[in-house]
Design a protein around this motif. Structure first.
Motif, PDB file in Angstrom:
ATOM      1  N   ASP A  45     -10.616  -4.022   2.792  1.00  8.18           N
ATOM      2  CA  ASP A  45     -11.739  -2.649   2.743  1.00  8.18           C
ATOM      3  C   ASP A  45     -11.374  -1.859   1.530  1.00  8.18           C
ATOM      4  N   GLY A  46     -12.263  -1.860   0.487  1.00  3.99           N
ATOM      5  CA  GLY A  46     -12.334  -0.759  -0.449  1.00  3.99           C
ATOM      6  C   GLY A  46     -11.381  -0.994  -1.510  1.00  3.99           C
ATOM      7  N   GLU A  92       2.212   2.679   3.856  1.00  3.45           N
ATOM      8  CA  GLU A  92       1.727   3.311   2.760  1.00  3.45           C
ATOM      9  C   GLU A  92       2.258   2.657   1.624  1.00  3.45           C
ATOM     10  N   HIS A 107      -2.107   0.701   3.904  1.00  7.41           N
ATOM     11  CA  HIS A 107      -2.912   1.780   2.905  1.00  7.41           C
ATOM     12  C   HIS A 107      -2.345   1.764   1.764  1.00  7.41           C
ATOM     13  N   GLN A 156      -2.569   3.266  -1.873  1.00 10.29           N
ATOM     14  CA  GLN A 156      -2.972   4.495  -2.623  1.00 10.29           C
ATOM     15  C   GLN A 156      -3.368   4.171  -4.265  1.00 10.29           C
ATOM     16  N   LYS A 213     -10.279   3.181  -4.526  1.00 10.57           N
ATOM     17  CA  LYS A 213      -9.508   3.634  -5.730  1.00 10.57           C
ATOM     18  C   LYS A 213      -8.136   2.802  -5.973  1.00 10.57           C
ATOM     19  N   ASP A 253      -9.781   2.307  -0.034  1.00 11.35           N
ATOM     20  CA  ASP A 253     -10.367   3.567  -0.297  1.00 11.35           C
ATOM     21  C   ASP A 253     -11.213   3.788  -1.485  1.00 11.35           C
ATOM     22  N   ARG A 259      -6.253  -1.469   2.957  1.00 10.56           N
ATOM     23  CA  ARG A 259      -7.426  -0.511   2.752  1.00 10.56           C
ATOM     24  C   ARG A 259      -7.142   0.352   1.517  1.00 10.56           C
ATOM     25  N   ARG A 272      -8.669   7.851  12.014  1.00  8.31           N
ATOM     26  CA  ARG A 272      -9.284   6.598  11.761  1.00  8.31           C
ATOM     27  C   ARG A 272      -8.570   5.458  12.135  1.00  8.31           C
ATOM     28  N   ASN A 283     -16.869  -3.462   1.730  1.00  6.66           N
ATOM     29  CA  ASN A 283     -17.048  -2.223   0.552  1.00  6.66           C
ATOM     30  C   ASN A 283     -16.018  -2.431  -0.848  1.00  6.66           C
TER      31      ASN A 283
END
Length: 546
Positions: A311-312, A240, A261, A263, A285, A283, A281, A232, A340
């Protein structure tokens, strides 16, 4: 001109025009009148649009601009609808520094865009993308030989569709990316055709900041893991952030072009985007929960940045300070994507926003995309859930859910004197949004979608339910008009005063000019259309279903 056709016309989706509907008094987003064409089977007509030509055929339309109407050394621009329903745009340029000579873009019904860019030195770049995500990219030299293999990329391309790295000066070979080959245990590189069983996973690398003296008494800071991107996020470093770590620290130390990213977990910090070319990002969550904090401005703040994506994330419990906001963008920012996110319980008795884009400077905020967000259960005071205000040039508000808020759902504003001469949001699209349960108390006379002093805005295919007004096109400031707003193919029901209202609420307010209301389904409202004060004679109302 007003042509109110009433219930006898069936609703016609703009994307479904195939020559059978009556085409009359179409208008361009630039506001030029075009020739009247009542049936496509009569002799063709075209109109002089003060620099643009438009004609109709059995597929729909074809328009051509003269060069003085556009920037970027544009020589010609021609746009047409093809027989399969896709829209083709062809542009030619002269004298551009990057050598771009011609560009052809075709967007199909599914939203996939194919772009072919030709350069003066004979090179050709082909790009396929959907919703801003690049699907493939190929580069050919002047002889037609493929020199840049197809790429499947995760970054969001900019408005020019051709990156600076794509431009190769005459006489110099293009710099091709070297394959990222994983090492074998003995340190040797693995050739691309090596069997999979002989490959080894590359060692995970950690991002280590420049060594600095640790302040006495403070514990050593935890380092964030930096790893190569997956499919992706191909070719982008991924930082992370684990639960308990600082997102802000990861942003500040992220390398160029990184994906941060985050988590799953609950993070209790405000974020200031201090990097260009960065993606955050979550996701869906990762949660920013600012309970028990006094927040003024954005829980996530983007100022004077470019190429930023959020995003997310879930953003909640933002309150207590001056104009608390879920995500706030200001300064001279460009190419900003807000995607999102779930934003709720942002609250103030005075002013608050879920998402705000504020162009308060002399240079505009450009290329903003707000898509796929859920913005709900906000206490906004006198403000709006999603707002684009001031010097903002080019925005898209697509596929969002905005609901259960006590004031305006989506607002596009101009004339509030927050910036210089270009003090209005302009050149925007508001499409395919769902807006419901807006101002249920009825105390604020709030609209689901509102354009207050904006210009060149297309409002299409939205669903609006249970608001005081469904869509309002007006201006609250004397001597300031809302211009060239086109309301088409929307479904509005359950409004307390009117499905669509136009003009100022008082004779001292501004008005509406050069706009149109067409093909909307307005059944189930107290009043389908309400014309208030200072509605221009050039406003077109037709083919709506009551």
């Amino acid at each position: 001109m007003i042509e109110s056709e009433g219930a006898k016309h069936n609703r016609i989706e703009p994307s479904a025009r195939d020559g059978r509907d009556n085409l009359a008094d179409a208008r361009l987003s630039d506001g030029f009148d075009v020739a009247k064409q009542t049936r496509p089977d009569v002799p063709q007509k075209s109109g002089d649009l003060g620099g643009a030509q438009l004609s109709f055929d059995q597929n729909g339309f074809k328009l051509t601009y003269r060069p003085e109407l556009r920037h970027d050394r544009l020589s010609t621009l021609e746009q047409s609808r093809l027989a399969d329903g896709s829209v083709k745009t062809e542009q030619t340029f002269s004298g551009r520094q990057d050598g771009l000579h011609k560009q052809i873009s075709t967007v199909d019904k599914a939203g996939k865009e194919s772009i072919v860019s030709r350069f003066s030195d004979g090179r050709r770049v082909e790009l396929d993308r959907r919703l801003g995500q690049v699907l493939s990219r190929r580069e050919y030299d002047s002889s037609g030989k493929l020199v840049g293999g197809a790429e499947k990329d995760g970054h969001r391309s900019g408005p020019a569709d051709v990156r600076k790295s794509d431009v190769v000066k005459p006489g110099r070979k293009p710099d091709l990316p070297k394959p990222d080959l994983p090492p074998k245990p003995d340190g040797r590189r693995v050739e691309p055709n090596t069997p999979e069983r002989e490959r080894t996973r590359p060692e995970e690398r950690r991002f280590e900041p420049t060594p600095a003296r640790r302040e006495q008494g403070k514990p050593e800071e935890r380092r964030h893991e930096v790893r190569p991107g997956n499919e992706r996020d191909r070719k982008r470093p991924v930082v992370e952030v684990r639960a308990g770590e600082s997102i802000q620290r990861a942003i500040d130390r992220a390398p160029e072009g990184a994906v941060v990213h985050v988590q799953p977990g609950v993070y209790r910090e405000r974020l200031n985007i201090t990097r260009n070319n960065i993606t955050l990002r979550g996701d869906g969550k990762a949660i920013l929960d600012l309970q028990d904090k006094s927040v003024s401005g954005g829980a996530i703040h983007i100022s004077n940045r470019r190429n930023v994506t959020i995003d997310g994330f879930e953003i909640r419990n933002v309150r207590g300070g001056d104009t608390p906001t879920g995500i706030a963008v200001d300064g001279r920012s460009n190419n900003i994507s807000i995607l999102n996110n779930d934003i709720h319980h942002v609250e103030s008795g005075k002013d608050a926003h879920g998402i705000s884009i504020y162009g308060a400077g002399k240079q505009p905020i450009t290329d903003v995309r707000i898509e796929g967000n859920n913005v709900h259960h906000l206490k906004l005071g006198t403000s709006e859930a999603v707002v684009v205000n001031g010097n903002v040039d080019g925005f898209k508000i697509l596929n969002n859910k905005v609901h259960d808020n006590d004031n305006i759902g989506i607002d596009v504003i101009g004339g509030e004197r927050i910036s210089g001469k270009d003090d209005r949001a302009r050149r925007g699209v508001i499409a395919n949004n769902q807006v419901w349960n807006i101002d249920l108390s009825g105390r604020r006379s709030a609209a689901g979608i509102y354009v207050d002093g904006g210009r060149d805005v297309w409002i299409e295919n939205n669903d609006v339910r249970n608001a005081t007004y469904g869509i309002e096109i007006a201006s609250e400031r004397e001597g300031w008009n809302t211009e060239k707003v086109h309301v088409r193919g929307n479904r509005i029901q359950g409004t307390r005063l009117a499905g669509i209202t136009l003009g100022g609420g008082d004779t001292s307010n501004g008005g509406v000019t050069g706009s149109s209301v067409e093909n909307n389904d307005l059944r189930g409202n107290r009043k389908p259309i309400w014309l208030q004060n200072n509605v221009g004679s050039d406003v077109v109302i037709r083919n709506n279903r009551y």
